[in-house]
Design an enzyme around this catalytic site. Structure first.
Site, mmCIF file in Angstrom:
data_model
loop_
_atom_site.group_PDB
_atom_site.id
_atom_site.type_symbol
_atom_site.label_atom_id
_atom_site.label_comp_id
_atom_site.label_asym_id
_atom_site.label_seq_id
_atom_site.Cartn_x
_atom_site.Cartn_y
_atom_site.Cartn_z
ATOM 1 N N ALA A 1 1.061 -1.262 -0.135
ATOM 2 C CA ALA A 1 0.025 -0.326 -0.136
ATOM 3 C C ALA A 1 1.110 1.505 -0.133
ATOM 4 C CB ALA A 1 -0.795 -0.458 1.184
ATOM 5 N N ASN A 2 2.497 1.318 0.192
ATOM 6 C CA ASN A 2 2.950 1.868 0.021
ATOM 7 C C ASN A 2 3.099 2.961 -1.238
ATOM 8 O OD1 ASN A 2 4.206 0.007 -0.720
ATOM 9 N ND2 ASN A 2 6.767 1.143 -0.501
ATOM 10 N N SER B 1 -3.568 -10.733 -12.554
ATOM 11 C CA SER B 1 -2.662 -9.645 -13.854
ATOM 12 C C SER B 1 -2.686 -10.904 -15.603
ATOM 13 C CB SER B 1 -1.792 -9.208 -13.911
ATOM 14 O OG SER B 1 -0.969 -9.033 -15.244
ATOM 15 N N TYR C 1 7.243 -15.061 -12.974
ATOM 16 C CA TYR C 1 5.674 -13.590 -12.928
ATOM 17 C C TYR C 1 4.467 -14.561 -13.312
ATOM 18 C CZ TYR C 1 2.957 -9.522 -12.380
ATOM 19 O OH TYR C 1 1.929 -8.895 -12.212
#
Length: 321
Positions: free
Chosen positions: A28-29, A156, A181
């Protein structure tokens, strides 16, 4: 006609009031995670921002507080690549909060070179799937009896190119960062769907929903060498680098999955259209492979074995054909 089209577009203005609710957002940064936390705070939720860097978390909290002076915000150090960190974070969160209404498993990453975590896991799989699997399981009893509670797993569009290599999940026989990924993002959906089935069978208040941000312009891949980031473009974004949306728009899918009263467990939200790159979030389809129940169950079993985290809900009983 324009008014009709406008009403069909789900935006942050459609997020209902969240007063009295506690939301945990990982990663969340910055980027999509930050935008998700910001909107939830604006709607009155108590928001816990979780991430690896205390300094970056403090900066994110300060930015949200500047926009929402009366926001109730907390930060939690969390490195999803470390089971020890996940367990310590879960223990702290369990101590601080008797209930959790929303868990947004947003954090994710990609490693340009082969890395093995302290637990012996390939780092991309650890960060994107095994860590969130463990965190969710360790916090689940804080959610099961909470009406309207939701777990949102962020995947994604790259999941469509993913394959689960169960014979070599940790890529010990050859590592390609793209494949690692894509596998992890497919794992996100398989986990979310299997979790939904188990929650539904248990009659839990909590539901599991999935989302993806489309082609979002964020700091994703910031830890990679600039030349590697350039090389990633044809792999992850094809020739559509120009066709991207900002982090605020990218966060809308997670926000809709987390808060729209019409959302049901087992659904998947993201930008519509064939490519699903941009647009306001709608219910969308995922790849046929992501719905493979046998592979979902196998992934769950492997995740439980690798992390040592068993969920307080059982496996659904197979229904007669």
């Amino acid at each position: 006609m324009a008014e009709t089209l406008r009403r069909r577009r789900w935006t942050a203005a459609d997020v209902p009031a969240q007063y009295g609710r506690t939301a945990l957002v990982t990663g969340a940064n910055t980027g999509i995670g930050f935008e998700t936390a910001l909107v939830l705070a604006q709607r009155g939720a108590t928001v816990v921002l979780a991430g690896r860097s205390p300094d970056r978390l403090a900066g994110a909290v300060a930015r949200i507080r500047a926009a929402v002076p009366d926001a109730e915000l907390h930060s939690q150090h969390l490195d999803l690549a470390s089971l020890d960190s996940v367990r310590r974070a879960a223990e702290q969160l369990r101590s601080d909060f008797a209930r959790i209404d929303l868990l947004v498993n947003n954090a994710g990453g990609i490693r340009p070179r082969y890395e093995v975590t302290e637990d012996g896991f390939e780092a991309t799989l650890a960060t994107n799937h095994l860590g969130p699997y463990a965190l969710t399981g360790l916090l689940l009893d804080r959610m099961l009896g909470v009406p309207g509670s939701r777990i949102v797993t962020v995947s994604s569009i790259g999941h469509r190119r993913g394959r689960m290599n169960f014979d070599d999940l940790h890529a010990t026989r050859g590592y390609r960062f793209q494949h690692a990924y894509f596998q992890s993002k497919l794992a996100n959906l398989m986990f979310g769907y299997e979790l939904h089935r188990r929650l539904d069978a248990a009659g839990a208040e909590t539901v599991s929903v999935a989302a993806h941000p489309g082609n979002a312009r964020t700091e994703f891949g910031r830890d990679m060498h600039p030349l590697v980031r350039i090389a990633m473009l044809p792999q992850l974004r094809a020739v559509t680098w120009w066709l991207m949306q900002d982090p605020h728009r990218g966060a809308l899918a997670s926000l809709r999955a987390a808060t729209d009263p019409g959302v049901r467990g087992g659904e998947y939200y993201g930008p519509p259209g064939r490519a699903q790159f941009t647009g306001h979030p709608e219910r969308v389809d995922s790849s046929p492979l992501s719905h493979d129940v046998e592979q979902q169950r196998r992934l769950w079993s492997e995740s439980e074995r690798l992390t040592g985290v068993a969920y307080p809900i059982g496996e659904p009983v197979a229904r007669p054909a």
